[in-house]
Design a protein around this motif. Structure first.
Motif, PDB file in Angstrom:
ATOM      1  N   ALA A   1      -3.597   0.933   4.493  1.00 49.80           N
ATOM      2  CA  ALA A   1      -3.742  -0.522   4.653  1.00 49.80           C
ATOM      3  C   ALA A   1      -2.798  -1.077   5.717  1.00 49.80           C
ATOM      4  O   ALA A   1      -3.242  -1.704   6.681  1.00 49.80           O
ATOM      5  CB  ALA A   1      -3.513  -1.222   3.320  1.00 49.80           C
TER       6      ALA A   1
ATOM      7  N   ASN B   1       3.339  -3.189  13.816  1.00 49.61           N
ATOM      8  CA  ASN B   1       3.854  -2.294  12.774  1.00 49.61           C
ATOM      9  C   ASN B   1       5.224  -1.713  13.100  1.00 49.61           C
ATOM     10  O   ASN B   1       5.859  -1.104  12.254  1.00 49.61           O
ATOM     11  CB  ASN B   1       2.856  -1.151  12.532  1.00 49.61           C
TER      12      ASN B   1
ATOM     13  N   CYS C   1       0.887  -1.181   0.000  1.00 50.35           N
ATOM     14  CA  CYS C   1       0.000   0.000   0.000  1.00 50.35           C
ATOM     15  C   CYS C   1       0.919   1.224   0.000  1.00 50.35           C
ATOM     16  O   CYS C   1       1.349   1.674  -1.056  1.00 50.35           O
ATOM     17  CB  CYS C   1      -0.943  -0.037   1.193  1.00 50.35           C
TER      18      CYS C   1
ATOM     19  N   VAL D   1      -6.526  -6.653   1.038  1.00 52.13           N
ATOM     20  CA  VAL D   1      -7.703  -5.799   1.242  1.00 52.13           C
ATOM     21  C   VAL D   1      -7.785  -4.818   0.084  1.00 52.13           C
ATOM     22  O   VAL D   1      -6.850  -4.051  -0.163  1.00 52.13           O
ATOM     23  CB  VAL D   1      -7.609  -5.042   2.586  1.00 52.13           C
TER      24      VAL D   1
HETATM   25  C1  LIG Z   1       7.400   7.396   8.467  1.00 48.62           C
HETATM   26  C2  LIG Z   1       6.520   6.436   9.215  1.00 48.62           C
HETATM   27  C3  LIG Z   1       5.559   6.925  10.080  1.00 48.62           C
HETATM   28  C4  LIG Z   1       4.712   6.045  10.754  1.00 48.62           C
HETATM   29  N1  LIG Z   1       3.781   6.555  11.609  1.00 48.62           N
HETATM   30  C5  LIG Z   1       2.908   5.714  12.218  1.00 48.62           C
HETATM   31  C6  LIG Z   1       1.871   6.204  13.055  1.00 48.62           C
HETATM   32  O1  LIG Z   1       1.746   7.388  13.288  1.00 48.62           O
HETATM   33  N2  LIG Z   1       1.020   5.310  13.600  1.00 48.62           N
HETATM   34  C7  LIG Z   1       1.120   3.977  13.384  1.00 48.62           C
HETATM   35  O2  LIG Z   1       0.309   3.223  13.890  1.00 48.62           O
HETATM   36  N3  LIG Z   1       2.114   3.477  12.606  1.00 48.62           N
HETATM   37  C8  LIG Z   1       2.992   4.321  12.021  1.00 48.62           C
HETATM   38  N4  LIG Z   1       3.989   3.813  11.238  1.00 48.62           N
HETATM   39  C9  LIG Z   1       4.102   2.353  11.065  1.00 48.62           C
HETATM   40  C10 LIG Z   1       3.190   1.971   9.919  1.00 48.62           C
HETATM   41  O3  LIG Z   1       1.872   1.831  10.408  1.00 48.62           O
HETATM   42  C11 LIG Z   1       3.633   0.632   9.313  1.00 48.62           C
HETATM   43  O4  LIG Z   1       4.900   0.764   8.773  1.00 48.62           O
HETATM   44  C12 LIG Z   1       2.626   0.182   8.258  1.00 48.62           C
HETATM   45  O5  LIG Z   1       2.853  -1.171   7.984  1.00 48.62           O
HETATM   46  C13 LIG Z   1       2.753   0.978   6.999  1.00 48.62           C
HETATM   47  O6  LIG Z   1       1.697   0.716   6.130  1.00 48.62           O
HETATM   48  P1  LIG Z   1       1.936   0.875   4.547  1.00 48.62           P
HETATM   49  O7  LIG Z   1       0.667   0.510   3.885  1.00 48.62           O
HETATM   50  O8  LIG Z   1       2.544   2.198   4.265  1.00 48.62           O
HETATM   51  O9  LIG Z   1       3.069  -0.200   4.338  1.00 48.62           O
HETATM   52  P2  LIG Z   1       3.377  -1.344   3.309  1.00 48.62           P
HETATM   53  O10 LIG Z   1       4.851  -1.475   3.370  1.00 48.62           O
HETATM   54  O11 LIG Z   1       2.780  -1.062   1.973  1.00 48.62           O
HETATM   55  O12 LIG Z   1       2.670  -2.608   3.937  1.00 48.62           O
HETATM   56  C14 LIG Z   1       2.902  -3.034   5.267  1.00 48.62           C
HETATM   57  C15 LIG Z   1       2.372  -4.451   5.472  1.00 48.62           C
HETATM   58  O13 LIG Z   1       0.987  -4.489   5.153  1.00 48.62           O
HETATM   59  C16 LIG Z   1       0.736  -5.380   4.063  1.00 48.62           C
HETATM   60  N5  LIG Z   1      -0.253  -4.731   3.172  1.00 48.62           N
HETATM   61  C17 LIG Z   1      -0.130  -3.553   2.540  1.00 48.62           C
HETATM   62  N6  LIG Z   1      -1.246  -3.277   1.870  1.00 48.62           N
HETATM   63  C18 LIG Z   1      -2.090  -4.300   2.069  1.00 48.62           C
HETATM   64  C19 LIG Z   1      -3.409  -4.579   1.650  1.00 48.62           C
HETATM   65  N7  LIG Z   1      -4.108  -3.724   0.881  1.00 48.62           N
HETATM   66  N8  LIG Z   1      -3.988  -5.746   2.030  1.00 48.62           N
HETATM   67  C20 LIG Z   1      -3.304  -6.625   2.822  1.00 48.62           C
HETATM   68  N9  LIG Z   1      -2.044  -6.402   3.253  1.00 48.62           N
HETATM   69  C21 LIG Z   1      -1.452  -5.241   2.891  1.00 48.62           C
HETATM   70  C22 LIG Z   1       2.085  -5.562   3.403  1.00 48.62           C
HETATM   71  O14 LIG Z   1       2.171  -6.777   2.734  1.00 48.62           O
HETATM   72  C23 LIG Z   1       3.044  -5.477   4.568  1.00 48.62           C
HETATM   73  O15 LIG Z   1       3.125  -6.712   5.246  1.00 48.62           O
HETATM   74  C24 LIG Z   1       4.853   4.662  10.557  1.00 48.62           C
HETATM   75  C25 LIG Z   1       5.845   4.167   9.711  1.00 48.62           C
HETATM   76  C26 LIG Z   1       6.671   5.044   9.053  1.00 48.62           C
HETATM   77  C27 LIG Z   1       7.732   4.507   8.156  1.00 48.62           C
END
Ligand SMILES: Cc1cc2nc3c(=O)[nH]c(=O)nc-3n(C[C@H](O)[C@H](O)[C@H](O)COP(=O)(O)OP(=O)(O)OC[C@H]3O[C@@H](n4cnc5c(N)ncnc54)[C@H](O)[C@@H]3O)c2cc1C
Length: 452
Positions: free
Chosen positions: A137, A409, A70, A196
């Motif tokens: 996501a 996360n 995502c 999702v």
């Molecule tokens: C700069 C930064 C700030 C952050 N701030 C916060 C915060 O304020 N609060 C908080 O709770 N967390 C925070 N996080 C942690 C963040 O919630 C996790 O890194 C989260 O996994 C990121 O989601 P993404 O969709 O960007 O990641 P991705 O790297 O795209 O996905 C993360 C995981 O989810 C899975 N996934 C992605 N999309 C889907 C989908 N549509 N269906 C099923 N599985 C899917 C992927 O396979 C992977 O295992 C932060 C992280 C960073 C790097």
């Protein structure tokens, strides 16, 4: 991967396919954490649910490792892989708000910025994280912490339903009424059970006017400031969220400071009243607390936390945060290598998070008093080992005060027993039964993996 199979896939897939050698390949394979460098065999960008099913079927027929993406913010890089397929949902990113029912339907590839802006356009909000280029996501499927959590809980506490493409290519809905056990697992361990394509959230009325900012003090006042923070969060209303931390300033390497940040969603009068203790603490080095727009604050960290940084993080849920522990942080912060930013960060827990039962969702750790983390940013790859070692050692020290559970996360390790640490034994066994029912072949294994 045979070229005939690839040709057939290309003909039946409406979205974009990017392969090694294509002009956009390096951009398509990049993820947020600059220290992750993987080379998938293909990155595909579906345009809708049918495309997701087609891509997943192709991946299974070709026995390709599946990474689902995502926002690409997974800190250990779980949304990319070597040699496999990345199913990048960024083209499924629409947000539709129903202002009457106060709900939002959000595409499986949306970023927080899209949800924040669409909800605020109707005077509504969904509680999400603090960096608006994070994916809805990944954040939601793990739990979702943010500055509204004292009042509105975790992001999953506003989740009404998800539409999921399962490992065998079915499209199912999970909610309290449909597939409720799957819905339980999606709220905390969701990346394990499917892709999702759409989230449905409950939204909350919110005028978007806040009081927010940081007060910073010399490191010597850290223990006293931590005590004030504890009082603020114990005595303050649910409208007040505050964090405490010790940080290394970007412009003065090696010079650590203690800070409290506040985010108050009540009126200006109420904010001033509830922050009186903070105002009386003594002259800070810096004070940026002022009336602001919520959306401005939501975007405030986008540039400082931009893509491509090298990053190490570890966190745990604390049962308590005694002076002795804060004292250890004061001793340890000077050991961070020169040229590195970051430090310690503590958020309050409880309130709306604890109002949901520990067993009501897969998320584990609702009964904590605080969430505490070490976070380091740096640019020089030579510092990788030293930074990771510091984060590990500093968090190990905190773990003496930790309760069962970790925020999935934030967990950077991957491996056999990691998921058990995240969910605890009882929940892990329940999740394992769910995994056996929905993904017995462990197609979705690039996550904090529940072994079927
Ligand atoms: C700069 C930064 C700030 C952050 N701030 C916060 C915060 O304020 N609060 C908080 O709770 N967390 C925070 N996080 C942690 C963040 O919630 C996790 O890194 C989260 O996994 C990121 O989601 P993404 O969709 O960007 O990641 P991705 O790297 O795209 O996905 C993360 C995981 O989810 C899975 N996934 C992605 N999309 C889907 C989908 N549509 N269906 C099923 N599985 C899917 C992927 O396979 C992977 O295992 C932060 C992280 C960073 C790097």
């Amino acid at each position: 991967m045979s070229s005939a199979a690839l040709g057939q896939f290309t003909d039946s897939f409406a979205g974009e396919i990017v392969r090694p050698g294509d002009a956009g390949y390096d951009a398509a394979r990049a993820v947020w954490n600059g220290s992750i460098d993987r080379r998938p065999a293909l990155v595909v960008r579906p345009t809708g649910t049918d495309d997701v099913v087609t891509a997943l079927r192709f991946a299974r027929e070709q026995d390709l490792v599946v990474a689902v993406r995502c926002g690409g913010h997974s800190i250990p890089g779980l949304s990319t892989c070597d040699d496999g397929i990345v199913i990048d949902l960024s083209r499924i990113s629409g947000v539709e708000v129903d202002p009457e029912r106060r709900t939002a339907r959000v595409g499986g590839g949306s970023l927080l910025a899209g949800l924040d802006a669409a909800a605020q356009a109707h005077g509504l909000v969904c509680p999400v994280g603090v960096v608006s280029h994070t994916g809805v996501a990944g954040l939601t499927l793990g739990g979702g912490m943010g500055r509204l959590q004292q009042k509105l809980g975790l992001t999953i506490d506003s989740l009404l339903a998800v539409d999921v493409v399962t490992a065998d290519g079915r499209v199912v809905r999970a909610s309290e009424d449909e597939n409720p056990e799957l819905f339980w697992g999606m709220r905390g361990a969701g990346a394990n059970f499917g892709i999702v394509t759409s989230f449905q959230f409950r939204l909350h009325p919110f005028d978007g006017q806040i009081t927010h900012g940081f007060v910073r003090y010399p490191l010597e006042r850290a223990v006293e400031l931590a005590a004030l923070f504890r009082d603020l969060v114990a005595d303050g209303p649910d409208d007040l969220w505050a964090s405490f931390g010790i940080e290394l300033a970007a412009d003065a390497p090696g010079r650590a400071r203690a800070f409290v940040s506040v985010h108050h969603i009540g009126s200006e009068f109420e904010a001033e009243r509830d922050l009186a203790g903070l105002r009386a603490f003594g002259t800070p080095l810096e004070d940026s607390v002022e009336r602001k727009e919520y959306l401005a604050t939501q975007g405030m960290l986008d540039a400082p936390m931009d893509w491509g940084q090298r990053f190490a993080m570890k966190s745990c849920f604390l049962g308590s945060m005694p002076d002795e522990l804060v004292g250890r942080w004061v001793e340890q912060i000077p050991e961070v290598p020169d040229g590195v930013e970051g430090g310690y960060s503590v958020w309050p827990w409880g309130r709306a998070i604890a109002a949901v039962g520990e067993d009501d969702t897969a998320f584990t750790g609702r009964d904590a008093a605080f969430w505490a983390a070490t976070e380091l940013f740096w640019a020089d790859p030579e510092l990788d080992d030293a930074c990771r070692a510091w984060a590990r050692a500093a968090t190990a020290d905190m773990e003496r005060y930790a309760i069962v559970g970790r925020y999935v996360n934030d967990v950077v390790e991957v491996g056999a027993d990691v998921a058990r640490t995240i969910y605890g034994d009882a929940k892990y066994d329940r999740l394992r039964a769910l995994k056996q029912a929905w993904d017995p072949d462990n197609v979705f294994r690039l996550n904090q993996n529940i072994r079927p």
